[in-house]
Design a protein around this motif. Structure first.
Motif, PDB file in Angstrom:
ATOM      1  N   ILE A 251      -9.481 -47.867  74.595  1.00 27.11           N
ATOM      2  CA  ILE A 251      -9.629 -47.480  73.190  1.00 27.11           C
ATOM      3  C   ILE A 251      -9.953 -45.997  73.073  1.00 27.11           C
ATOM      4  O   ILE A 251      -9.417 -45.288  72.204  1.00 27.11           O
ATOM      5  CB  ILE A 251     -10.719 -48.335  72.520  1.00 27.11           C
ATOM      6  CG1 ILE A 251     -10.279 -49.802  72.470  1.00 27.11           C
ATOM      7  CG2 ILE A 251     -11.017 -47.839  71.119  1.00 27.11           C
ATOM      8  CD1 ILE A 251     -11.381 -50.743  72.051  1.00 27.11           C
ATOM      9  N   ALA A 252     -10.839 -45.513  73.969  1.00 25.78           N
ATOM     10  CA  ALA A 252     -11.177 -44.093  73.942  1.00 25.78           C
ATOM     11  C   ALA A 252      -9.950 -43.229  74.194  1.00 25.78           C
ATOM     12  O   ALA A 252      -9.751 -42.192  73.548  1.00 25.78           O
ATOM     13  CB  ALA A 252     -12.272 -43.796  74.973  1.00 25.78           C
ATOM     14  N   ARG A 253      -9.106 -43.645  75.137  1.00 25.37           N
ATOM     15  CA  ARG A 253      -7.881 -42.878  75.411  1.00 25.37           C
ATOM     16  C   ARG A 253      -6.952 -42.876  74.203  1.00 25.37           C
ATOM     17  O   ARG A 253      -6.387 -41.846  73.835  1.00 25.37           O
ATOM     18  CB  ARG A 253      -7.160 -43.458  76.633  1.00 25.37           C
ATOM     19  CG  ARG A 253      -7.828 -43.167  77.959  1.00 25.37           C
ATOM     20  CD  ARG A 253      -6.888 -43.456  79.116  1.00 25.37           C
ATOM     21  NE  ARG A 253      -6.478 -44.848  79.149  1.00 25.37           N
ATOM     22  CZ  ARG A 253      -7.087 -45.783  79.875  1.00 25.37           C
ATOM     23  NH1 ARG A 253      -8.146 -45.462  80.601  1.00 25.37           N
ATOM     24  NH2 ARG A 253      -6.654 -47.020  79.882  1.00 25.37           N
ATOM     25  N   GLU A 254      -6.774 -44.071  73.581  1.00 19.91           N
ATOM     26  CA  GLU A 254      -5.882 -44.158  72.431  1.00 19.91           C
ATOM     27  C   GLU A 254      -6.376 -43.270  71.289  1.00 19.91           C
ATOM     28  O   GLU A 254      -5.607 -42.510  70.687  1.00 19.91           O
ATOM     29  CB  GLU A 254      -5.768 -45.612  71.962  1.00 19.91           C
ATOM     30  CG  GLU A 254      -5.018 -46.525  72.924  1.00 19.91           C
ATOM     31  CD  GLU A 254      -3.538 -46.186  72.980  1.00 19.91           C
ATOM     32  OE1 GLU A 254      -3.014 -45.564  72.037  1.00 19.91           O
ATOM     33  OE2 GLU A 254      -2.902 -46.530  73.999  1.00 19.91           O
ATOM     34  N   LEU A 255      -7.651 -43.373  70.964  1.00 17.68           N
ATOM     35  CA  LEU A 255      -8.189 -42.580  69.858  1.00 17.68           C
ATOM     36  C   LEU A 255      -8.116 -41.087  70.163  1.00 17.68           C
ATOM     37  O   LEU A 255      -7.814 -40.267  69.286  1.00 17.68           O
ATOM     38  CB  LEU A 255      -9.626 -42.998  69.570  1.00 17.68           C
ATOM     39  CG  LEU A 255      -9.806 -44.424  69.018  1.00 17.68           C
ATOM     40  CD1 LEU A 255     -11.285 -44.733  68.825  1.00 17.68           C
ATOM     41  CD2 LEU A 255      -9.048 -44.598  67.715  1.00 17.68           C
TER      42      LEU A 255
ATOM     43  N   ILE B 126       1.063 -38.899  78.125  1.00 17.86           N
ATOM     44  CA  ILE B 126       0.837 -37.791  79.057  1.00 17.86           C
ATOM     45  C   ILE B 126       1.489 -36.522  78.534  1.00 17.86           C
ATOM     46  O   ILE B 126       0.898 -35.428  78.553  1.00 17.86           O
ATOM     47  CB  ILE B 126       1.360 -38.167  80.458  1.00 17.86           C
ATOM     48  CG1 ILE B 126       0.460 -39.250  81.086  1.00 17.86           C
ATOM     49  CG2 ILE B 126       1.419 -36.936  81.363  1.00 17.86           C
ATOM     50  CD1 ILE B 126       0.991 -39.817  82.381  1.00 17.86           C
ATOM     51  N   VAL B 127       2.741 -36.632  78.043  1.00 17.81           N
ATOM     52  CA  VAL B 127       3.406 -35.463  77.461  1.00 17.81           C
ATOM     53  C   VAL B 127       2.645 -34.982  76.236  1.00 17.81           C
ATOM     54  O   VAL B 127       2.442 -33.769  76.029  1.00 17.81           O
ATOM     55  CB  VAL B 127       4.862 -35.810  77.097  1.00 17.81           C
ATOM     56  CG1 VAL B 127       5.517 -34.656  76.334  1.00 17.81           C
ATOM     57  CG2 VAL B 127       5.661 -36.116  78.356  1.00 17.81           C
TER      58      VAL B 127
ATOM     59  N   GLY C  80      -7.994 -38.463  80.921  1.00 16.54           N
ATOM     60  CA  GLY C  80      -7.205 -39.508  80.278  1.00 16.54           C
ATOM     61  C   GLY C  80      -5.818 -39.637  80.870  1.00 16.54           C
ATOM     62  O   GLY C  80      -5.292 -40.745  81.020  1.00 16.54           O
ATOM     63  N   MET C  81      -5.186 -38.513  81.228  1.00 24.13           N
ATOM     64  CA  MET C  81      -3.865 -38.584  81.856  1.00 24.13           C
ATOM     65  C   MET C  81      -3.937 -39.299  83.203  1.00 24.13           C
ATOM     66  O   MET C  81      -3.071 -40.125  83.536  1.00 24.13           O
ATOM     67  CB  MET C  81      -3.300 -37.174  82.021  1.00 24.13           C
ATOM     68  CG  MET C  81      -2.777 -36.569  80.735  1.00 24.13           C
ATOM     69  SD  MET C  81      -1.829 -35.058  80.985  1.00 24.13           S
ATOM     70  CE  MET C  81      -3.142 -33.884  81.266  1.00 24.13           C
TER      71      MET C  81
END
Length: 414
Positions: A193-197, A304-305, A372-373
């Protein structure tokens, strides 16, 4: 049945000393009644009879603390009655209780040795007594068997208790394992969730800020460019709201799936186009071979991009950036290179599974974006390499599997 269960529960609630005294009282009642009424043709109860009884009952009080010595004392008293001439069916009750205690509070090896010694002594006493008392044929053999009965019963009870304890311990371990697994899944979900947000908010806000700056600069001199930039801000805001709504919907109701398609390689041209007018000339080279790619891999490549371009705009001071997406056999290679100022970030190429990344830490020189990547790539079984480019600039290269193993088993379906 209810009253019997109540009696059992009440008996279990007694203290060990109280229970032992109760056992001694019951055993003493039956043994004393048998010792008092002997066959008229044989030895009658006398002082030695009652002394042996008192010694046996007193020893039984300490049967939990010293089970083997108590078995020896009660066995000697039982043999003394037989050698003294008493014939009775209940005179061996004290030694029966003592032998049971030896087995139930000991181990199998002690039970075997105790059974061997008790059988030999009982058989020897039966042979000695049989010379003076008319006994049935084969009595010594029977006398060698009866000491094994309480030992066998105690062994069965002790084994059952050990099994129940083991089952209880397994249940506790299973519950702890379930709690650890639940905590691990919660931790992984929080990271996801942290990555998505972060990807949604950070990228969109950065793009909107860039476009708002372009609109502000061109407001007086080139209003058409200003309007185009503001339209781009509006579209980016709508897209971010849609993605946030889809994410929040899943969080509010985990049984309800969002109908919005996850971003993939097909949206890369639109993603790169959002940086027009930001001072960074971004170019995309995509070989177009996206057939058969896993949706999770496409989403990871897109994010990632997205994060790499956001970092280019925010931190690098670059004028040009190149995005390359190519499939090489069963791998998907994604590379983002810029010509920005030299970076102080240390190169990194080691693959790190997500369960080894640990909880989110405060921002370092890497920042949350690079972390995150790495996490996104590791979540689909890939890896990320990044670091400065000789002569200036920064490069991010992600190598991802084209199809996840679980999807390969189902014909490309997740």
């Amino acid at each position: 049945m209810t009253s019997f269960d109540g009696l059992v529960e009440r008996a279990r609630s007694l203290s060990p000393l109280t229970a032992d005294l109760l056992v001694v009282a019951v055993v003493g009642l039956f043994t004393a009644s048998d010792a008092a009424s002997n066959d008229p043709d044989y030895q009658q109860a006398d002082g030695l009879t009652w002394l042996l009884l008192a010694v046996s009952l007193t020893a039984l009080v300490w049967r939990r603390r010293w089970p083997v010595p108590v078995a020896v004392v009660t066995g000697a008293a039982c043999a003394g009655w037989a050698l003294h001439g008493h014939i009775g069916e209940l005179l061996n009750l004290p030694v029966i209780v003592a032998l049971y205690t030896v087995a139930v509070l000991g181990d199998r090896r002690r039970t075997l040795w105790t059974g061997l010694v008790a059988s030999l002594v009982s058989g020897a006493v039966a042979l000695r007594v049989g010379r003076d008392v008319a006994n049935p044929q084969g009595l010594p053999m029977l006398e060698m068997i009866w000491p094994l009965v309480p030992l066998l019963l105690g062994e069965v009870i002790r084994t059952r208790r050990q099994l129940m304890d083991e089952y209880a311990a397994r249940a506790v371990r299973a519950e702890e394992e379930r709690e650890r697994e639940a905590a691990r899944r919660v931790h992984e979900e929080r990271l996801r969730i942290a990555r998505e947000l972060h990807d949604i908010v950070a990228h969109t806000v950065t793009a909107m800020t860039v476009q708002a700056g372009v609109a502000l600069d061109a407001l007086d001199t080139r209003p058409e460019i200003s309007r185009q930039a503001m339209r781009q801000v509006r579209d980016s805001g709508k897209e971010a709201v849609g993605e946030l709504r889809a994410t929040v919907t899943v969080l509010r109701d985990h049984d309800r799936e969002t109908t919005a398609p996850a971003p993939g390689l097909a949206q890369l041209p639109e993603l790169v186009g959002r940086f027009a007018g930001s001072g960074v000339d971004a170019a995309l080279r995509h070989d177009g071979t996206a057939d058969g790619l896993s949706p999770m891999v496409e989403l990871a490549a897109y994010r990632i991009v997205q994060e790499a371009l956001t970092n280019v705009v925010k931190h690098s001071g670059a004028c040009h950036a190149a995005v390359s997406v190519a499939r090489q056999g069963d791998r998907l290679c994604v590379e983002i290179v810029d010509d920005g100022r030299p970076s102080r970030i240390e190169p990194r190429s080691r693959f790190e599974p997500p369960w080894q990344l640990g909880p989110p830490s405060p921002p370092t020189a890497e920042g949350f974006g690079l972390v995150g990547m790495r996490e996104r790539a590791a979540a689909v079984g890939g890896s990320v390499e990044y670091g400065p480019v000789p002569g200036g600039g920064f490069r991010v290269r992600a190598t991802l599997p084209a199809v996840l193993p679980a999807e390969a088993l189902h014909g490309g379906r997740p």
